[in-house]
Design a protein around this motif. Structure first.
Motif, short mmCIF file in Angstrom:
data_model
loop_
_atom_site.label_atom_id
_atom_site.label_comp_id
_atom_site.label_asym_id
_atom_site.label_seq_id
_atom_site.Cartn_x
_atom_site.Cartn_y
_atom_site.Cartn_z
N ASP A 94 49.99 -85.02 -0.53
CA ASP A 94 49.35 -83.75 -0.16
C ASP A 94 50.05 -82.56 -0.82
O ASP A 94 49.39 -81.62 -1.25
CB ASP A 94 49.34 -83.57 1.36
CG ASP A 94 48.35 -84.49 2.06
OD1 ASP A 94 47.42 -84.98 1.38
OD2 ASP A 94 48.51 -84.73 3.27
N ARG A 95 51.35 -82.62 -0.93
CA ARG A 95 52.07 -81.52 -1.60
C ARG A 95 51.76 -81.52 -3.09
O ARG A 95 51.63 -80.46 -3.70
CB ARG A 95 53.57 -81.63 -1.35
CG ARG A 95 53.91 -81.29 0.11
CD ARG A 95 55.37 -81.09 0.34
NE ARG A 95 56.11 -82.32 0.06
CZ ARG A 95 57.43 -82.42 0.08
NH1 ARG A 95 58.16 -81.37 0.36
NH2 ARG A 95 58.01 -83.55 -0.17
N ALA A 96 51.61 -82.70 -3.70
CA ALA A 96 51.25 -82.78 -5.12
C ALA A 96 49.85 -82.20 -5.34
O ALA A 96 49.63 -81.46 -6.31
CB ALA A 96 51.32 -84.22 -5.61
N ILE A 97 48.93 -82.51 -4.45
CA ILE A 97 47.57 -81.97 -4.55
C ILE A 97 47.61 -80.44 -4.43
O ILE A 97 46.89 -79.74 -5.14
CB ILE A 97 46.65 -82.59 -3.48
CG1 ILE A 97 46.50 -84.09 -3.70
CG2 ILE A 97 45.28 -81.90 -3.46
CD1 ILE A 97 45.94 -84.48 -5.05
N GLN A 98 48.47 -79.92 -3.56
CA GLN A 98 48.59 -78.47 -3.42
C GLN A 98 49.09 -77.84 -4.73
O GLN A 98 48.61 -76.77 -5.13
CB GLN A 98 49.53 -78.11 -2.26
CG GLN A 98 49.62 -76.62 -2.01
CD GLN A 98 48.29 -75.99 -1.62
OE1 GLN A 98 47.59 -76.50 -0.77
NE2 GLN A 98 47.95 -74.87 -2.25
N VAL A 99 50.01 -78.49 -5.41
CA VAL A 99 50.51 -77.99 -6.70
C VAL A 99 49.36 -77.95 -7.71
O VAL A 99 49.18 -76.95 -8.42
CB VAL A 99 51.68 -78.84 -7.23
CG1 VAL A 99 52.01 -78.50 -8.68
CG2 VAL A 99 52.91 -78.67 -6.35
N ILE A 100 48.57 -79.01 -7.75
CA ILE A 100 47.43 -79.04 -8.68
C ILE A 100 46.46 -77.92 -8.34
O ILE A 100 45.98 -77.21 -9.22
CB ILE A 100 46.73 -80.42 -8.62
CG1 ILE A 100 47.68 -81.49 -9.17
CG2 ILE A 100 45.43 -80.39 -9.42
CD1 ILE A 100 47.23 -82.90 -8.89
N LYS A 101 46.19 -77.73 -7.06
CA LYS A 101 45.31 -76.66 -6.61
C LYS A 101 45.86 -75.29 -7.03
O LYS A 101 45.12 -74.44 -7.54
CB LYS A 101 45.15 -76.72 -5.10
CG LYS A 101 44.31 -75.61 -4.50
CD LYS A 101 44.27 -75.73 -2.99
CE LYS A 101 43.54 -74.56 -2.38
NZ LYS A 101 43.53 -74.63 -0.92
N ASP A 102 47.15 -75.09 -6.84
CA ASP A 102 47.78 -73.81 -7.17
C ASP A 102 47.70 -73.49 -8.66
O ASP A 102 47.76 -72.33 -9.06
CB ASP A 102 49.25 -73.82 -6.75
CG ASP A 102 49.43 -73.82 -5.23
OD1 ASP A 102 48.44 -73.55 -4.50
OD2 ASP A 102 50.56 -74.11 -4.78
N HIS A 103 47.54 -74.52 -9.48
CA HIS A 103 47.46 -74.34 -10.93
C HIS A 103 46.03 -74.50 -11.45
O HIS A 103 45.82 -74.79 -12.62
CB HIS A 103 48.42 -75.30 -11.63
CG HIS A 103 49.86 -74.96 -11.38
ND1 HIS A 103 50.53 -74.04 -12.12
CD2 HIS A 103 50.73 -75.40 -10.44
CE1 HIS A 103 51.77 -73.93 -11.66
NE2 HIS A 103 51.90 -74.74 -10.63
N ASN A 104 45.06 -74.36 -10.54
CA ASN A 104 43.63 -74.43 -10.89
C ASN A 104 43.24 -75.76 -11.52
O ASN A 104 42.42 -75.80 -12.43
CB ASN A 104 43.23 -73.26 -11.80
CG ASN A 104 43.47 -71.94 -11.14
OD1 ASN A 104 43.13 -71.76 -9.97
ND2 ASN A 104 44.09 -71.02 -11.86
#
Length: 112
Positions: A94-104
């Motif tokens: 979930d934290r990795a997905i948040q990083v991907i989200k944060d970087h569009n």
């Protein structure tokens, strides 16, 4: 157990920036590559609208059948130029997905 993730980005810089941000997690085998021109981008959707990442207002129908011109929707996906491959521990997914989200970033819809 580790999960393998492929995230798609508009620029190499976005992909590399996401890769750098992921270093705070237990990430292995992280590489950034150009997306081959013949790659089928049909199932790729923005992570910002995934139900897993819990953010934003997102209408999945809009990705599948956008109200605007279908050609422009398809050409938007052609602007994704680089893919980031990596493996992450399941408890940090979930934290990795948040990083991907944060970087569009974008991912295959089946991976959510």
């Amino acid at each position: 157990m580790a999960k393998t993730i492929q995230a798609y980005f508009s620029t190499e810089n976005d992909a590399e920036s996401a890769k750098a941000s992921l270093q705070s997690l237990s990430v292995d085998q992280d590489t950034v590559e150009a997306i081959p021109e013949d790659t089928d981008m049909t199932p790729i959707v923005p992570v910002a609208g995934s139900t897993n990442s819990g953010g934003g207002t997102f209408n999945f129908t809009e990705v599948v059948s956008p109200k605007h011109d279908r050609d422009s929707a398809l050409s938007d996906k052609k602007h994704l130029t680089h893919v980031l491959h990596f493996s992450v521990k399941e408890e940090e997914y979930d934290r990795a997905i948040q990083v991907i989200k944060d970087h569009n970033g974008h991912m295959d819809k089946k991976d959510f």
